[in-house]
Write a protein that holds these residues in place. Sequence first.
Motif, PDB file in Angstrom:
ATOM      1  N   TYR A 118      32.574  41.591  45.746  1.00  0.00           N
ATOM      2  CA  TYR A 118      32.986  40.299  46.157  1.00  0.00           C
ATOM      3  C   TYR A 118      32.900  39.377  44.637  1.00  0.00           C
ATOM      4  CZ  TYR A 118      34.690  36.368  48.960  1.00  0.00           C
ATOM      5  OH  TYR A 118      35.257  35.117  49.178  1.00  0.00           O
ATOM      6  N   VAL A 119      31.589  39.092  44.324  1.00  0.00           N
ATOM      7  CA  VAL A 119      31.367  38.622  43.171  1.00  0.00           C
ATOM      8  C   VAL A 119      32.223  38.820  41.998  1.00  0.00           C
ATOM      9  CG1 VAL A 119      29.589  37.853  41.533  1.00  0.00           C
ATOM     10  CG2 VAL A 119      28.918  38.213  43.919  1.00  0.00           C
ATOM     11  N   GLY A 121      37.616  37.162  38.930  1.00  0.00           N
ATOM     12  CA  GLY A 121      38.911  37.456  38.514  1.00  0.00           C
ATOM     13  C   GLY A 121      38.886  38.819  38.011  1.00  0.00           C
ATOM     14  N   GLY A 122      37.851  39.488  38.416  1.00  0.00           N
ATOM     15  CA  GLY A 122      37.974  41.017  38.332  1.00  0.00           C
ATOM     16  C   GLY A 122      37.322  41.574  37.112  1.00  0.00           C
ATOM     17  N   CYS A 123      36.850  40.748  36.068  1.00  0.00           N
ATOM     18  CA  CYS A 123      36.416  41.183  34.912  1.00  0.00           C
ATOM     19  C   CYS A 123      37.588  41.847  34.146  1.00  0.00           C
ATOM     20  CB  CYS A 123      35.031  41.824  34.838  1.00  0.00           C
ATOM     21  SG  CYS A 123      33.641  41.224  35.479  1.00  0.00           S
ATOM     22  N   GLY A 173      51.228  37.632  32.991  1.00  0.00           N
ATOM     23  CA  GLY A 173      50.194  37.571  31.938  1.00  0.00           C
ATOM     24  C   GLY A 173      48.698  37.771  32.626  1.00  0.00           C
ATOM     25  N   VAL A 174      47.744  37.085  31.995  1.00  0.00           N
ATOM     26  CA  VAL A 174      46.419  37.262  32.348  1.00  0.00           C
ATOM     27  C   VAL A 174      46.292  36.490  33.481  1.00  0.00           C
ATOM     28  CG1 VAL A 174      45.358  37.411  30.115  1.00  0.00           C
ATOM     29  CG2 VAL A 174      45.731  35.187  30.954  1.00  0.00           C
ATOM     30  N   ILE A 215      44.458  37.126  39.418  1.00  0.00           N
ATOM     31  CA  ILE A 215      44.670  37.153  40.885  1.00  0.00           C
ATOM     32  C   ILE A 215      44.651  38.717  41.212  1.00  0.00           C
ATOM     33  CG2 ILE A 215      46.551  36.629  42.629  1.00  0.00           C
ATOM     34  CD1 ILE A 215      47.390  34.194  40.748  1.00  0.00           C
ATOM     35  N   ASP A 216      45.327  39.570  40.697  1.00  0.00           N
ATOM     36  CA  ASP A 216      45.512  40.744  41.245  1.00  0.00           C
ATOM     37  C   ASP A 216      44.271  41.635  41.251  1.00  0.00           C
ATOM     38  OD1 ASP A 216      48.219  40.750  41.194  1.00  0.00           O
ATOM     39  OD2 ASP A 216      48.606  41.995  39.638  1.00  0.00           O
ATOM     40  N   GLU A 217      43.231  41.569  40.140  1.00  0.00           N
ATOM     41  CA  GLU A 217      42.147  42.209  40.128  1.00  0.00           C
ATOM     42  C   GLU A 217      41.060  41.587  40.951  1.00  0.00           C
ATOM     43  OE1 GLU A 217      42.225  45.274  38.689  1.00  0.00           O
ATOM     44  OE2 GLU A 217      44.253  44.871  37.985  1.00  0.00           O
ATOM     45  N   GLY A 218      41.194  40.306  41.333  1.00  0.00           N
ATOM     46  CA  GLY A 218      40.262  39.386  41.679  1.00  0.00           C
ATOM     47  C   GLY A 218      40.397  38.414  43.006  1.00  0.00           C
TER      48      GLY A 218
END
Length: 301
Positions: free
Chosen positions: A43-44, A49-51, A265-266, A271-274
């Motif tokens: 969750y962290v 943002g999922g690093c 982009g980033v 958003i997608d990863e995190g």
Amino acid sequence: MISRMKTKMSNLKSAGFRIVILAALLSIPPLTEGADMAEKGKYVLHATGGCSCHTDPNDPQAIMAGNRPLKTPFGPVYTSNITPDAETGIGNWSELDFINAMTKGVRPDGSHLFPVFPYTSFTKMQTDDLKALFAYLKTIAPVERETKPDDMYPPFGWRFGLFFWKLVNFSPGSYQFDQRKSEEWNRGAYLVSGLAHCAECHSPRNITGAVKQNLLFAGTKEGPELELAPNITPDRETGIGSWSQKDLNWFLTSGQKPDGDYTEGVMAEVIDEGYQFLSEADINAMSGYIFSLKPIKNKLD
Ligand code: HEC
């Protein structure tokens, strides 16, 4: 007779009770503790943002294996391998090594990290969150991959110079709760200014690469990957002042803007990863904090 039996029973009970206390004192961890920590760490990770910068979009299988060149005005910087590989990743790091890198920007060998890695924000993270994140990173698949050496132009590529940079531009220390504000506001401020590190991308930087504090969140033409990162202060004309809080909540979970367009982009990556996996309450706390910022007029295009 009966009363003697009763005493025996209660003796037995208290013996059992003592064993429980003893086990607790010896702090034998319940079997699930490690798993719980890693779950919390996931969750962290999402809140950061999922690093996502540590996974190369051209090689999405190698999750967190780094080596992704990030464009900066000073030349490309390659992100580090943060998988638990012992040789090329962080497999040999202790929890303290990890906490020092995240909050002080130093590697276990004492060398300084470039502030492209946003320890200037992660320094605000609570120790419990850092420990959980480390526990989670330990559970991902190790990938053996050496990180490429830096390609930055001198003098920016000189790591020893970072010591002086830090003296001027870096104030370490965890997030300080603001008593005058609500619990929710503080949660939003903690997430936005610490884990989610929104201002690292959404603020202009001076010639040494430090964020211009008077233009925090006010956007920059030279954002990450040298792309434009918009003004996200609630200024009506040049920021997102015309968005509702609901619009921003929806944006942070779906990537869709009020005009129907999707972000790219980033921003799409974080958003997608995190962020999309965060709870409604956390998203709402974050957007509430963003809308409580002072509107700054800063036109970029
Ligand atoms: C890794 C860098 C990065 C991080 C971290 C980041 N952003 Fe962004 N953001 C961008 C970029 C780049 C864009 C522009 C993307 C595009 O052109 O579609 C953007 C776009 C946006 C937009 C759209 C604004 C508009 O007017 O179109 C909003 C709102 C936004 N970000 C809010 C946030 C918030 C809130 C956070 C933290 C929770 C955050 N961003 C974290 C880089 C980042």
